[in-house]
Scaffold this motif. Structure first.
Motif, short mmCIF file in Angstrom:
data_model
loop_
_atom_site.label_atom_id
_atom_site.label_comp_id
_atom_site.label_asym_id
_atom_site.label_seq_id
_atom_site.Cartn_x
_atom_site.Cartn_y
_atom_site.Cartn_z
N ASP A 78 0.82 -1.22 0.00
CA ASP A 78 0.00 0.00 0.00
C ASP A 78 0.85 1.27 0.00
O ASP A 78 0.31 2.37 -0.19
N ILE A 79 2.14 1.12 0.19
CA ILE A 79 3.02 2.29 0.19
C ILE A 79 2.95 3.03 -1.14
O ILE A 79 3.13 4.26 -1.19
N CYS A 80 2.68 2.32 -2.21
CA CYS A 80 2.59 2.97 -3.53
C CYS A 80 1.43 3.95 -3.58
O CYS A 80 1.54 5.04 -4.15
N ARG A 81 0.31 3.58 -2.98
CA ARG A 81 -0.85 4.49 -2.93
C ARG A 81 -0.53 5.72 -2.08
O ARG A 81 -0.91 6.85 -2.42
N LEU A 82 0.18 5.50 -0.98
CA LEU A 82 0.53 6.62 -0.11
C LEU A 82 1.53 7.55 -0.81
O LEU A 82 1.41 8.78 -0.71
N ASP A 83 2.48 6.97 -1.53
CA ASP A 83 3.43 7.80 -2.28
C ASP A 83 2.71 8.69 -3.29
O ASP A 83 3.05 9.87 -3.45
N LEU A 84 1.74 8.13 -3.99
CA LEU A 84 0.99 8.91 -4.98
C LEU A 84 0.18 10.02 -4.30
O LEU A 84 0.04 11.13 -4.84
N TYR A 85 -0.37 9.72 -3.11
CA TYR A 85 -1.11 10.72 -2.35
C TYR A 85 -0.18 11.89 -1.99
O TYR A 85 -0.53 13.07 -2.19
N VAL A 86 1.00 11.57 -1.45
CA VAL A 86 1.96 12.62 -1.08
C VAL A 86 2.39 13.41 -2.31
O VAL A 86 2.47 14.64 -2.28
N PHE A 87 2.63 12.70 -3.41
CA PHE A 87 3.05 13.35 -4.64
C PHE A 87 1.99 14.35 -5.11
O PHE A 87 2.32 15.48 -5.50
N GLU A 88 0.71 13.96 -5.05
CA GLU A 88 -0.35 14.87 -5.48
C GLU A 88 -0.47 16.07 -4.54
O GLU A 88 -0.74 17.19 -4.98
N GLU A 89 -0.28 15.84 -3.23
CA GLU A 89 -0.29 16.95 -2.28
C GLU A 89 0.81 17.96 -2.60
O GLU A 89 0.60 19.18 -2.53
N VAL A 90 1.98 17.46 -2.96
CA VAL A 90 3.09 18.34 -3.33
C VAL A 90 2.75 19.13 -4.59
O VAL A 90 2.99 20.34 -4.67
N CYS A 91 2.16 18.44 -5.58
CA CYS A 91 1.77 19.13 -6.81
C CYS A 91 0.75 20.22 -6.53
O CYS A 91 0.83 21.33 -7.09
N ALA A 92 -0.22 19.93 -5.66
CA ALA A 92 -1.24 20.92 -5.33
C ALA A 92 -0.62 22.12 -4.62
O ALA A 92 -1.00 23.28 -4.89
N MET A 93 0.33 21.87 -3.74
CA MET A 93 1.00 22.97 -3.04
C MET A 93 1.77 23.84 -4.02
O MET A 93 1.67 25.08 -3.99
N LEU A 94 2.54 23.21 -4.90
CA LEU A 94 3.32 23.98 -5.87
C LEU A 94 2.41 24.76 -6.82
O LEU A 94 2.68 25.92 -7.15
N ALA A 95 1.32 24.12 -7.26
CA ALA A 95 0.38 24.80 -8.16
C ALA A 95 -0.22 26.02 -7.48
O ALA A 95 -0.40 27.08 -8.11
#
Length: 245
Positions: A78-95
């Motif tokens: 399930d770490i892959c799902r969590l990594d994608l969640y964190v990645f999207e949070e980072v993208c949202a912050m940068l955007a």
């Protein structure tokens, strides 16, 4: 041979099962919070980039330490799902910062070795980044040194790193020196940054011989063209030592 029952084993099994069962609702409810640890340039003390760190604040269970849930999700996949969640949070912050005209800097996101079990897994990360219209060079994918031993095929890992660059991602190698040495492969590992494990600093800053060793490691890494990050700086003396190197 004899085996003795340990109640702690059963307790850990129940805890792990509970954490896995809580994952879906916590992802939906955004119980995972992303914090940003700055990476500071020694020459001027300014923040050059940051690393995204995930923390779990569950409404009923309270604060759950990464050391408790990261290994569990690594084992379950399930770490892959969590990594994608964190990645999207980072993208949202940068955007959000780009939309406001606020300063932005590269952010590193940890990438589990479990991703490498899926063909072309990087496309999902690229699709999310493009959805938020994040320019290339603002997101760094961070691998650990152990990935070269757990995945097994170092050529496949190097090809994945090449693909990261092709898609516009930066790439760094974390925990360098914490496990097996990759000195024999450093010449052609195509990452941008090498992160020296904090043990380098704590073990090598206490005497002249250790300082000489740390100096040569830093100079070697830099001569090979990598950026260098040193983890675990906690005192002014350590700051001055690294500046002197």
């Amino acid at each position: 041979r004899c085996a003795f029952y340990d109640a702690g084993i059963t307790a850990r099994m129940y805890l792990e099962k509970e954490l896995v069962n809580l994952l879906d609702s916590s992802l939906a409810n955004r119980d995972f919070k992303v914090y940003y640890q700055p990476k500071v340039r020694l020459r001027d003390g300014q923040v050059a980039s940051a690393e995204a760190l995930v923390r779990w604040q569950h409404p009923q269970k309270g604060f759950i330490y990464p050391s408790d849930f990261i290994p569990v999700f690594e084992r379950s996949g399930d770490i892959c799902r969590l990594d994608l969640y964190v990645f999207e949070e980072v993208c949202a912050m940068l955007a959000g910062r780009l939309a406001q005209g606020a300063p932005v800097f590269p952010v590193a996101v940890n990438l589990s070795r479990r991703h490498f079990q899926t063909t072309d897994f990087l496309q999902r990360f690229a699709d999310i980044r493009d959805q938020y219209q994040i320019p290339g060079g603002l997101i760094e994918l961070e691998l650990t040194e152990s990935i070269f031993f757990t995945v097994g095929d170092i050529l496949n890992v190097k090809e994945a790193i090449r693909r990261m660059h092709e898609l516009g991602f930066l790439c760094s190698l974390d925990d360098f020196g914490a496990g097996g040495s990759l000195l024999n492969n450093m010449v052609d590992i195509p990452v941008n940054t090498i992160k020296l494990d904090k043990l380098f600093l704590t073990r090598c800053s206490s005497n002249a011989r250790g300082t000489d060793f740390l100096r040569e490691i830093v100079h070697l890494v830099k001569r090979l063209g990598y950026n260098v990050i040193c983890e675990g700086i906690e005192t002014e003396e350590q700051v001055q030592l690294l500046r002197s190197l």
